[in-house]
Design a protein around this motif. Sequence first.
Motif, PDB file in Angstrom:
ATOM      1  N   LEU A 634       3.468  -8.406  -6.412  1.00 16.88           N
ATOM      2  CA  LEU A 634       2.980  -7.108  -6.865  1.00 16.88           C
ATOM      3  C   LEU A 634       2.430  -6.381  -5.648  1.00 16.88           C
ATOM      4  O   LEU A 634       1.384  -6.756  -5.106  1.00 16.88           O
ATOM      5  N   ASP A 635       3.148  -5.356  -5.195  1.00 17.44           N
ATOM      6  CA  ASP A 635       2.833  -4.708  -3.924  1.00 17.44           C
ATOM      7  C   ASP A 635       2.112  -3.375  -4.086  1.00 17.44           C
ATOM      8  O   ASP A 635       1.992  -2.619  -3.115  1.00 17.44           O
ATOM      9  N   VAL A 636       1.652  -3.051  -5.297  1.00 17.20           N
ATOM     10  CA  VAL A 636       0.991  -1.765  -5.516  1.00 17.20           C
ATOM     11  C   VAL A 636      -0.312  -1.978  -6.272  1.00 17.20           C
ATOM     12  O   VAL A 636      -0.532  -3.020  -6.891  1.00 17.20           O
ATOM     13  N   ALA A 637      -1.145  -0.940  -6.228  1.00 20.48           N
ATOM     14  CA  ALA A 637      -2.414  -0.957  -6.952  1.00 20.48           C
ATOM     15  C   ALA A 637      -2.585   0.382  -7.655  1.00 20.48           C
ATOM     16  O   ALA A 637      -1.955   1.383  -7.287  1.00 20.48           O
ATOM     17  N   THR A 638      -3.434   0.417  -8.658  1.00 15.76           N
ATOM     18  CA  THR A 638      -3.715   1.651  -9.377  1.00 15.76           C
ATOM     19  C   THR A 638      -4.237   2.712  -8.412  1.00 15.76           C
ATOM     20  O   THR A 638      -5.092   2.443  -7.567  1.00 15.76           O
ATOM     21  N   GLY A 639      -3.676   3.933  -8.544  1.00 16.70           N
ATOM     22  CA  GLY A 639      -4.072   5.042  -7.680  1.00 16.70           C
ATOM     23  C   GLY A 639      -3.219   5.188  -6.435  1.00 16.70           C
ATOM     24  O   GLY A 639      -3.350   6.174  -5.706  1.00 16.70           O
ATOM     25  N   GLN A 640      -2.310   4.246  -6.205  1.00 16.45           N
ATOM     26  CA  GLN A 640      -1.484   4.286  -4.997  1.00 16.45           C
ATOM     27  C   GLN A 640      -0.296   5.219  -5.154  1.00 16.45           C
ATOM     28  O   GLN A 640       0.346   5.268  -6.196  1.00 16.45           O
ATOM     29  N   GLN A 641       0.014   6.002  -4.113  1.00 16.28           N
ATOM     30  CA  GLN A 641       1.212   6.833  -4.078  1.00 16.28           C
ATOM     31  C   GLN A 641       2.367   5.996  -3.548  1.00 16.28           C
ATOM     32  O   GLN A 641       2.196   5.242  -2.580  1.00 16.28           O
ATOM     33  N   VAL A 642       3.525   6.106  -4.183  1.00 18.55           N
ATOM     34  CA  VAL A 642       4.704   5.362  -3.727  1.00 18.55           C
ATOM     35  C   VAL A 642       5.866   6.318  -3.530  1.00 18.55           C
ATOM     36  O   VAL A 642       5.946   7.363  -4.182  1.00 18.55           O
ATOM     37  N   GLU A 643       6.754   5.957  -2.630  1.00 19.34           N
ATOM     38  CA  GLU A 643       7.939   6.757  -2.356  1.00 19.34           C
ATOM     39  C   GLU A 643       9.127   6.186  -3.117  1.00 19.34           C
ATOM     40  O   GLU A 643       9.142   5.005  -3.491  1.00 19.34           O
ATOM     41  N   VAL A 644      10.134   7.019  -3.346  1.00 17.85           N
ATOM     42  CA  VAL A 644      11.330   6.562  -4.026  1.00 17.85           C
ATOM     43  C   VAL A 644      11.965   5.424  -3.221  1.00 17.85           C
ATOM     44  O   VAL A 644      12.017   5.466  -1.990  1.00 17.85           O
ATOM     45  N   GLY A 645      12.399   4.377  -3.916  1.00 12.96           N
ATOM     46  CA  GLY A 645      13.029   3.242  -3.261  1.00 12.96           C
ATOM     47  C   GLY A 645      12.073   2.163  -2.792  1.00 12.96           C
ATOM     48  O   GLY A 645      12.512   1.106  -2.339  1.00 12.96           O
ATOM     49  N   ALA A 646      10.764   2.425  -2.914  1.00 15.16           N
ATOM     50  CA  ALA A 646       9.787   1.419  -2.469  1.00 15.16           C
ATOM     51  C   ALA A 646       9.828   0.200  -3.385  1.00 15.16           C
ATOM     52  O   ALA A 646       9.991   0.320  -4.597  1.00 15.16           O
ATOM     53  N   ILE A 647       9.685  -1.001  -2.803  1.00 12.48           N
ATOM     54  CA  ILE A 647       9.604  -2.228  -3.594  1.00 12.48           C
ATOM     55  C   ILE A 647       8.200  -2.310  -4.199  1.00 12.48           C
ATOM     56  O   ILE A 647       7.201  -2.327  -3.472  1.00 12.48           O
TER      57      ILE A 647
END
Length: 660
Positions: A634-647
């Motif tokens: 799990l590489d994300v957290a609540t409130g994080q911005q992610v880009e298209v294609g990000a794992i």
Amino acid sequence: MGITRVLVANRGEIARRVFATCRRLGLGTVAVYTDPDAAAPHVAEADARVGLPKPNDYLNAEAIIAAARAAGADAVHPGYGFLSENAAFASAVQSAGLTWIGPPVDAVRAMGSKIESKKLMSAAGVPVLDELDPETVTEAQLPVLVKASAGGGGRGMRVVHELSSIPDEVAAARREAQSAFGDPTVFCERYLPTGHHIEVQVLADSHGTVWAVGERECSIQRRHQKIIEEAPAPLVERTPGMRAKLFDAARLAAGAIGYTGAGTVEFLADEDGEFYFLEMNTRLQVEHPVTEETTGLDLVELQLLVADGGRLESEPPTATGHSIEARLYAEDPARNWQPQAGQVHTIDVPGVRTQFDTLGQRTGIRLDSGIADGSVVSIHYDPMLAKLISYAPTRRQSALVLADALARTRLHGLRTNRELLVNVLRHPAFLDGATDTAFFDTHDLAVLSAPLADATAVRWSAVAAALADAAHNRVTAQVFGSVPSGWRNLTSGYQVKTYRDDDDSEQRIEYRFTRTGLEFANDEAAHLISASPDEVVLADDNGVATSFAVARYGEDIYVDSARGPVHLTAVPRFPEPGAGVEKGSLVAPMPGNVIRLGAQVGDSVTAGQPLIWLEAMKMEHTITAPADGVLTQLDVATGQQVEVGAILARVEVPGNEGDS
């Protein structure tokens, strides 16, 4: 003294639309903008522009009023969405000594709550669907529609078929409503799976004149948001007496709240022409151009007239002909309407006769666009790019003219709903006027979303891309620029170009130039007539030739022809090591903000289980487990911005641990 300079408290297409009328009337214009919109066309077109600190500051009334004062505006036009139906904003504008280009504050307040407006309309004698309390909905009342009390545009709406789903759907609707309108209030009403969304454009002055200008049908919808609208309404046209009843109900609704300015009274109607009040939008609608085209009116000009104390004529003009509007969205209908973000390289609509102005009731195409070549579509706002509007003497001709313009539009850089719009407009059921709100369920969304180019057209487009690339190499070569690519004194091997189409199929083109001309390894049916870096002409065995326009943006290649638009991705000869995505990985389908997580590393998950919630374009999107397994990454957290294609995460399926 009258209005002299107008600030538009909005962005994109509607800001440009209002500015266009202001220019024709000799009025000054002021734009507000956030950082994501700094280079937007509406900003460049204004006489003055004022920046707002944060992406959501189109909802910041204080900042907008301060901008109006700083730029010397004496009037504020709210457009649609954002603060356009916010009574507190309307009141603050007037308290600041500015002219509010909209209805009275009390009317905005009365209609701003869908809950209260239904009670008011019922008391006035307008037929309504009863409001339901989400806490007390029963099995017998299902299905129900959860709706945001403030705003519109499909935000904060959920159809619920099971009682157990109501709490989660209400919570999601509240989050969307808060994000889009600053008000989390929601309610329920009975949901009619099939029906017709019919609305009446009203216009009233402060001297007692109330117009019912004409009706529109807006039943072709996705996620309860309109994508194709038309005037007049096919249902009304074929139902004797319905128009008069609709107009009476709309005038009654406007009169009940002392309405002035432009507004729309929306109804849900059944196939027999019985209708129920849904809401009143105390603003200009996205779809107002179809009424302008059939009446010859400029509704923005009339808004300005009424706000300045002017009088309407005693009766509106009679509507003639037929107009249809198609909303072009940056989204992928075939993938659950996923919104898209990024750069628009090119938008070129053929045969446009006017922009932000009526066609003068002559057959043709009008373009109201919020973008231009090079525009960047942000994750922060609605994904609507532009509106194409047709006018013709008959409905069928209006539909076909619009479909043709959309099909031939050069649109490069983002996936859009263009194919869906064309397929709907050409569908026999649509052309017959069978346009209820269940259109996509009835006619198979997958079929309606199918590419305009068939397999042969895709193949020929790949051939054209390869030959255009070869021509480009010849033109840019430092030496032997006039010699065909791959030319040898003796016969050489084939040149190879490989592409992937949007179905992820490989298109491998093998060709060589010989003394007798172009030769393909796979016996292609295409015969080369001419080739340049940006245009290739190919003919079939019967000598029928087609021109293919080729445009390159890095590895992205767009080929446009009468056979249909095709997007290809060039496959490098030597892929980067590690470029593949590990099996079980969850990839961000769009840029967005992580607002919720449904599991933690080590949890067992089931196929289809929501794991990550993203917010993009003011809507929530869920990313689900691809199969039963264990969440190992799990590489994300609540409130994080992610880009298209990000794992974002990875689900490991038992027995597949060694897969890659």
